[in-house]
Motif scaffolding. Sequence first.
Motif, PDB file in Angstrom:
ATOM      1  N   LEU A   1     -20.365  61.456  13.396  1.00  0.00           N
ATOM      2  CA  LEU A   1     -19.532  60.505  14.133  1.00  0.00           C
ATOM      3  C   LEU A   1     -19.247  61.010  15.538  1.00  0.00           C
ATOM      4  CD1 LEU A   1     -17.076  59.518  11.276  1.00  0.00           C
ATOM      5  CD2 LEU A   1     -18.719  57.986  12.390  1.00  0.00           C
TER       6      LEU A   1
ATOM      7  N   THR B   1     -22.660  48.632   3.507  1.00  0.00           N
ATOM      8  CA  THR B   1     -22.669  49.073   4.903  1.00  0.00           C
ATOM      9  C   THR B   1     -21.244  49.101   5.414  1.00  0.00           C
ATOM     10  OG1 THR B   1     -24.867  48.191   5.344  1.00  0.00           O
ATOM     11  CG2 THR B   1     -23.459  48.567   7.250  1.00  0.00           C
ATOM     12  N   ILE B   2     -20.914  50.191   6.101  1.00  0.00           N
ATOM     13  CA  ILE B   2     -19.635  50.302   6.782  1.00  0.00           C
ATOM     14  C   ILE B   2     -19.890  49.973   8.249  1.00  0.00           C
ATOM     15  CG2 ILE B   2     -17.770  51.843   7.468  1.00  0.00           C
ATOM     16  CD1 ILE B   2     -18.322  53.432   4.882  1.00  0.00           C
ATOM     17  N   ASN B   3     -19.358  48.845   8.701  1.00  0.00           N
ATOM     18  CA  ASN B   3     -19.496  48.417  10.092  1.00  0.00           C
ATOM     19  C   ASN B   3     -18.271  48.850  10.879  1.00  0.00           C
ATOM     20  OD1 ASN B   3     -21.981  47.043  10.027  1.00  0.00           O
ATOM     21  ND2 ASN B   3     -21.020  45.224   9.176  1.00  0.00           N
TER      22      ASN B   3
ATOM     23  N   ILE C   1     -24.942  57.439   4.810  1.00  0.00           N
ATOM     24  CA  ILE C   1     -23.806  58.356   4.729  1.00  0.00           C
ATOM     25  C   ILE C   1     -23.912  59.182   3.459  1.00  0.00           C
ATOM     26  CG2 ILE C   1     -21.303  58.535   4.483  1.00  0.00           C
ATOM     27  CD1 ILE C   1     -21.093  55.965   6.135  1.00  0.00           C
TER      28      ILE C   1
ATOM     29  N   CYS D   1     -23.939  53.304   7.468  1.00  0.00           N
ATOM     30  CA  CYS D   1     -23.019  53.083   8.576  1.00  0.00           C
ATOM     31  C   CYS D   1     -23.753  52.340   9.692  1.00  0.00           C
ATOM     32  CB  CYS D   1     -22.493  54.415   9.105  1.00  0.00           C
ATOM     33  SG  CYS D   1     -21.355  54.225  10.485  1.00  0.00           S
TER      34      CYS D   1
ATOM     35  N   ILE E   1     -12.570  48.716  10.700  1.00  0.00           N
ATOM     36  CA  ILE E   1     -13.745  49.087   9.913  1.00  0.00           C
ATOM     37  C   ILE E   1     -13.896  48.074   8.780  1.00  0.00           C
ATOM     38  CG2 ILE E   1     -14.734  50.837   8.396  1.00  0.00           C
ATOM     39  CD1 ILE E   1     -13.181  52.925  10.015  1.00  0.00           C
TER      40      ILE E   1
END
Length: 116
Positions: free
Chosen positions: A84, A13-15, A98, A112, A2
């Motif tokens: 998720l 942004t969480i990739n 999120i 996300c 992550i």
Amino acid sequence: MIELIKNNKSSFTINMDMTDVEDLINFIVKIVNYGGGEKFILHSGRKKHLEIQIDEEEDILIITKDFVRIYMDLEELEYLRDRLEKTLITRVFYPAEICERYYKEIYVTLYCNVVI
């Protein structure tokens, strides 16, 4: 792994990929059931501990050289887990937002992005 990317002054942004989605679900389950677990996240080229603290009062994001800590209330955390789990079926994390957190004196939005 992550990765947390700062988009601009007011968003991150969480990739992640699909394997990371499964790992994050398991991490959230451990937090809810046992109060914690171990997970790492990549930020600014460094591997850092990811900590999610259940807190009904605080809406904070803290990033240091060693960790990324997100304070979330239980309802938010369970909603994230549900989304998720849907992503495992639909292969899309939707909506992308999120949460909003207070970070360095401003509110930022965490998004996300699931890479297939």
